[in-house]
Enzyme design. Structure first.
Site, PDB file in Angstrom:
ATOM      1  CB  ILE A 167     -13.033  -6.720   1.850  1.00 35.42           C
ATOM      2  CG1 ILE A 167     -12.173  -6.151   3.035  1.00 35.42           C
ATOM      3  CG2 ILE A 167     -12.547  -8.127   1.627  1.00 35.42           C
ATOM      4  CD1 ILE A 167     -12.505  -6.687   4.318  1.00 35.42           C
ATOM      5  CG  HIS A 170      -1.169  -1.312   2.733  1.00 38.85           C
ATOM      6  ND1 HIS A 170      -2.325  -0.903   3.357  1.00 38.85           N
ATOM      7  CD2 HIS A 170      -0.286  -1.606   3.950  1.00 38.85           C
ATOM      8  CE1 HIS A 170      -2.520  -1.149   4.695  1.00 38.85           C
ATOM      9  NE2 HIS A 170      -1.072  -1.626   5.182  1.00 38.85           N
ATOM     10  CD  GLU A 192       0.383   6.003   0.140  1.00 37.91           C
ATOM     11  OE1 GLU A 192      -0.720   5.714  -0.554  1.00 37.91           O
ATOM     12  OE2 GLU A 192       0.526   6.129   1.411  1.00 37.91           O
TER      13      GLU A 192
HETATM   14  C1  GAR Z   1      -3.297   6.097   0.861  1.00 37.29           C
HETATM   15  O1  GAR Z   1      -2.379   6.304   1.737  1.00 37.29           O
HETATM   16  C2  GAR Z   1      -3.334   4.606   0.660  1.00 37.29           C
HETATM   17  O2  GAR Z   1      -2.016   3.959   0.633  1.00 37.29           O
HETATM   18  C3  GAR Z   1      -4.437   4.070   1.683  1.00 37.29           C
HETATM   19  O3  GAR Z   1      -5.400   4.944   1.868  1.00 37.29           O
HETATM   20  C4  GAR Z   1      -4.823   6.170   1.385  1.00 37.29           C
HETATM   21  C5  GAR Z   1      -5.754   6.805   0.356  1.00 37.29           C
HETATM   22  O4  GAR Z   1      -5.126   8.306  -0.111  1.00 37.29           O
HETATM   23  N1  GAR Z   1      -4.882   2.739   1.296  1.00 37.29           N
HETATM   24  C6  GAR Z   1      -4.881   1.891   2.291  1.00 37.29           C
HETATM   25  O5  GAR Z   1      -4.689   2.019   3.376  1.00 37.29           O
HETATM   26  C7  GAR Z   1      -5.237   0.297   1.865  1.00 37.29           C
HETATM   27  N2  GAR Z   1      -5.603  -0.383   3.045  1.00 37.29           N
HETATM   28  P1  GAR Z   1      -5.774   8.748  -1.417  1.00 37.29           P
HETATM   29  O6  GAR Z   1      -7.133   8.533  -1.546  1.00 37.29           O
HETATM   30  O7  GAR Z   1      -5.429  10.256  -1.238  1.00 37.29           O
HETATM   31  O8  GAR Z   1      -5.026   8.055  -2.594  1.00 37.29           O
END
Ligand code: GAR
Length: 205
Positions: A97, A114, A179
């Site tokens: 956070i 997210h 994403e």
């Molecule tokens: C992703 O799915 C992102 O959206 C999520 O963490 C993952 C990171 O993956 N973030 C959250 O949940 C934020 N609240 P990555 O390290 O492969 O990008």
């Protein structure tokens, strides 16, 4: 040119998608630094391979004191020229956070991704929350970060159907593919000066 910092905690696949889009010259930005709060984040190795400088600001050493920790992050950002005037900070799976001080200093210059259609299902395990909530649609959201968790003016969203036989893993996989499209696109729009925050909304164009 826009100086970009990407903050990660783990896998770094969104970071990789952004860095590769920059490398293809599709985003006019300088990938100045990747910062991790975890020394063993897999994404650090990917960033190095892509020729991007990396730094670790270990959050183990800052139990509880959010503002003190973020001061260290801001020092690193300044070292790499990622300023509130010409910088952008992308939170990409950065599982901490952010303090109000950091948010205020880099107002509308911190983005987050997210894996849900915010304001639905903020926080941890968003895909599981969507499944358990019986949602027919979920997806992902890129937004400017404000002082609440997974909250702030929405920039882009992508919708994903929830299938009857989806598991947390299968849904997460399809959301992640989205994403990887919308995060680089949001950074591109920012770099081109096409995002304007008006109240709670982000206007494009
Ligand atoms: C992703 O799915 C992102 O959206 C999520 O963490 C993952 C990171 O993956 N973030 C959250 O949940 C934020 N609240 P990555 O390290 O492969 O990008």
């Amino acid at each position: 040119m826009l100086n970009l910092a990407i903050l990660i905690s783990g896998r770094g696949s969104n970071m990789e998608a952004i860095l590769k889009t920059i490398r293809k010259k599709k985003i006019p930005a300088n990938p100045a630094v990747v910062i991790s709060n975890k020394p063993d984040a897999k994404g650090l190795r990917i960033a190095k391979k892509l020729g991007v400088k990396t730094e670790v600001v270990d959050s183990q050493d800052f139990k509880g004191d959010r503002a003190e920790y973020d001061k260290k992050i801001i020092k690193v950002l300044e070292k790499y020229g990622v300023t509130p005037e010409n910088g952008l900070v992308c939170l990409a799976g950065f599982m901490r956070i952010i303090s109000p001080e950091f948010i205020r200093k880099y107002k509308n210059r911190i983005m987050n991704i997210h894996p849900a259609l915010l304001p639905a299902y903020p926080g941890l395990h968003a895909q599981k929350q969507a499944l358990e909530g019986g949602a027919k649609y979920s997806g992902c959201t890129v937004h400017f970060a404000d002082e609440k968790v997974d909250h702030g003016p929405i920039i882009l969203q992508s919708i994903v159907n929830v299938k009857d036989d989806d598991t947390e893993q299968s849904l997460s996989k399809r959301i992640l593919a989205q994403e990887h499209k919308i995060y680089p696109e949001a950074v591109r729009l920012f770099a081109l000066g096409k995002l304007k925050v008006v109240g709670k909304r982000t206007k494009l164009g």
